[in-house]
Design a protein around this motif. Structure first.
Motif, PDB file in Angstrom:
ATOM      1  N   PHE A  27       1.003  -1.199   0.114  1.00  0.00           N
ATOM      2  CA  PHE A  27      -0.497   0.029   0.063  1.00  0.00           C
ATOM      3  C   PHE A  27       0.834   1.567   0.166  1.00  0.00           C
ATOM      4  O   PHE A  27       0.671   2.387  -0.684  1.00  0.00           O
ATOM      5  N   VAL A  28       1.745   1.220   1.077  1.00  0.00           N
ATOM      6  CA  VAL A  28       2.935   2.059   1.004  1.00  0.00           C
ATOM      7  C   VAL A  28       3.304   2.659  -0.771  1.00  0.00           C
ATOM      8  O   VAL A  28       3.321   4.045  -0.930  1.00  0.00           O
ATOM      9  N   LYS A  29       4.074   1.709  -0.522  1.00  0.00           N
ATOM     10  CA  LYS A  29       4.645   1.558  -2.438  1.00  0.00           C
ATOM     11  C   LYS A  29       3.548   1.841  -3.661  1.00  0.00           C
ATOM     12  O   LYS A  29       4.315   3.223  -4.349  1.00  0.00           O
ATOM     13  N   ASP A  30       2.548   1.591  -3.434  1.00  0.00           N
ATOM     14  CA  ASP A  30       2.068   2.122  -4.286  1.00  0.00           C
ATOM     15  C   ASP A  30       1.424   3.863  -3.996  1.00  0.00           C
ATOM     16  O   ASP A  30       0.729   4.145  -5.173  1.00  0.00           O
ATOM     17  N   SER A  31       0.930   4.280  -2.660  1.00  0.00           N
ATOM     18  CA  SER A  31       0.364   4.876  -2.723  1.00  0.00           C
ATOM     19  C   SER A  31       1.555   6.263  -3.201  1.00  0.00           C
ATOM     20  O   SER A  31       1.849   7.443  -3.195  1.00  0.00           O
ATOM     21  N   GLN A  32       2.757   6.072  -4.202  1.00  0.00           N
ATOM     22  CA  GLN A  32       3.944   6.287  -4.600  1.00  0.00           C
ATOM     23  C   GLN A  32       3.886   5.626  -5.882  1.00  0.00           C
ATOM     24  O   GLN A  32       5.250   7.007  -6.429  1.00  0.00           O
ATOM     25  N   ASP A  33       3.050   5.367  -6.214  1.00  0.00           N
ATOM     26  CA  ASP A  33       3.143   5.005  -7.855  1.00  0.00           C
ATOM     27  C   ASP A  33       3.187   6.346  -8.539  1.00  0.00           C
ATOM     28  O   ASP A  33       2.484   7.497  -8.226  1.00  0.00           O
ATOM     29  N   ASP A  68       1.446   8.985   6.113  1.00  0.00           N
ATOM     30  CA  ASP A  68       2.325   9.323   6.322  1.00  0.00           C
ATOM     31  C   ASP A  68       2.092   9.068   4.817  1.00  0.00           C
ATOM     32  O   ASP A  68       1.535  10.562   4.122  1.00  0.00           O
ATOM     33  N   PRO A  69       1.743   8.334   4.289  1.00  0.00           N
ATOM     34  CA  PRO A  69       1.020   8.199   2.799  1.00  0.00           C
ATOM     35  C   PRO A  69       0.066   9.124   3.158  1.00  0.00           C
ATOM     36  O   PRO A  69      -0.316   9.895   2.098  1.00  0.00           O
ATOM     37  N   LEU A  70      -0.938   9.295   3.486  1.00  0.00           N
ATOM     38  CA  LEU A  70      -1.924  10.066   3.372  1.00  0.00           C
ATOM     39  C   LEU A  70      -2.261  11.898   3.453  1.00  0.00           C
ATOM     40  O   LEU A  70      -2.130  12.104   3.118  1.00  0.00           O
ATOM     41  N   GLN A  71      -0.756  11.518   3.950  1.00  0.00           N
ATOM     42  CA  GLN A  71       0.060  13.276   4.299  1.00  0.00           C
ATOM     43  C   GLN A  71       0.339  13.798   2.685  1.00  0.00           C
ATOM     44  O   GLN A  71      -0.103  14.935   2.185  1.00  0.00           O
ATOM     45  N   LEU A  72       0.705  12.475   2.417  1.00  0.00           N
ATOM     46  CA  LEU A  72       1.622  12.502   0.959  1.00  0.00           C
ATOM     47  C   LEU A  72       0.601  12.839  -0.362  1.00  0.00           C
ATOM     48  O   LEU A  72       0.517  14.257  -1.147  1.00  0.00           O
ATOM     49  N   ALA A 113      -7.834  11.623  -0.940  1.00  0.00           N
ATOM     50  CA  ALA A 113      -7.173  11.717   0.742  1.00  0.00           C
ATOM     51  C   ALA A 113      -7.745  12.418   1.939  1.00  0.00           C
ATOM     52  O   ALA A 113      -8.014  11.967   3.233  1.00  0.00           O
ATOM     53  N   ALA A 114      -8.410  13.346   1.418  1.00  0.00           N
ATOM     54  CA  ALA A 114     -10.239  13.808   2.310  1.00  0.00           C
ATOM     55  C   ALA A 114     -10.414  13.125   2.211  1.00  0.00           C
ATOM     56  O   ALA A 114     -11.007  12.810   3.810  1.00  0.00           O
ATOM     57  N   VAL A 115     -11.310  12.489   1.249  1.00  0.00           N
ATOM     58  CA  VAL A 115     -12.041  11.291   2.140  1.00  0.00           C
ATOM     59  C   VAL A 115     -11.922  10.814   3.378  1.00  0.00           C
ATOM     60  O   VAL A 115     -12.090   9.902   4.417  1.00  0.00           O
ATOM     61  N   CYS A 116     -10.171   9.754   2.607  1.00  0.00           N
ATOM     62  CA  CYS A 116      -9.525   9.067   3.817  1.00  0.00           C
ATOM     63  C   CYS A 116      -9.704   9.864   5.283  1.00  0.00           C
ATOM     64  O   CYS A 116      -9.403   9.021   6.206  1.00  0.00           O
ATOM     65  N   VAL A 117      -9.316  10.938   5.482  1.00  0.00           N
ATOM     66  CA  VAL A 117      -9.473  11.322   6.802  1.00  0.00           C
ATOM     67  C   VAL A 117     -10.039  11.383   7.230  1.00  0.00           C
ATOM     68  O   VAL A 117     -10.225  11.022   8.780  1.00  0.00           O
ATOM     69  N   ALA A 118     -11.315  11.601   6.446  1.00  0.00           N
ATOM     70  CA  ALA A 118     -13.132  11.181   7.530  1.00  0.00           C
ATOM     71  C   ALA A 118     -13.288  10.157   8.158  1.00  0.00           C
ATOM     72  O   ALA A 118     -13.290  10.114   9.491  1.00  0.00           O
TER      73      ALA A 118
END
Length: 142
Positions: free
Chosen positions: A62-68, A95-99, A112-117
């Motif tokens: 997931f972390v790797k894919d968040s930087q794809d 960290d991936p969410l911040q990015l 990402a905004a929806v994910c914050v909720a």
């Protein structure tokens, strides 16, 4: 491989317990095939709560894919991590969410905004600690 995963997902959707295949399905996450990746992510969302120890194995992907390089893959990774809702995985989401909240692509930022909720519903203190509210305000103000 895609055919096998489709069969596993089909069995899962009709209520069959296919959680014993968790480790095998997670091994399929590292693929460039978007359709296969979506199917595997769907499986992980469904079974992560019942297999939190095994779900940790998926975090690195997931972390790797968040930087794809693809915004679709980045958004998919962040969205999926937000949907897992396993407290032990939440800390890896930050960290991936911040990015993602600073991403150049608007679709990734919206996801990402929806994910914050979603993160707030799991751990509101973490959202406040990591400054996600401020970042959301910055995004909404343009």
């Amino acid at each position: 491989m895609k055919t096998a995963i489709k069969r596993v997902i089909a069995a899962m959707t009709v209520g069959k317990d296919v959680c014993t295949l968790f480790a095998d399905v997670v091994n399929c996450m590292q693929t460039n095939d978007l359709e296969l990746k979506k199917l595997v992510y769907l499986y992980v969302i469904n079974y992560a709560r019942s297999n939190p120890d095994l779900a940790i194995l998926a975090v690195n992907t997931f972390v790797k894919d968040s930087q794809d390089s693809s915004p679709l893959i980045r958004a998919l990774a962040v969205r999926t991590m937000g949907c897992i809702r396993v407290p032990r995985i939440v800390e890896y989401l930050c960290d991936p969410l911040q990015l993602a909240l600073q991403d150049t692509d608007s679709y990734v930022r919206k996801t990402a905004a929806v994910c914050v909720a979603k993160l707030y519903s799991i751990n509101p203190d973490l959202v406040a600690e990591r400054g996600f509210f401020g970042r959301l305000k910055e995004i909404s103000e343009g």
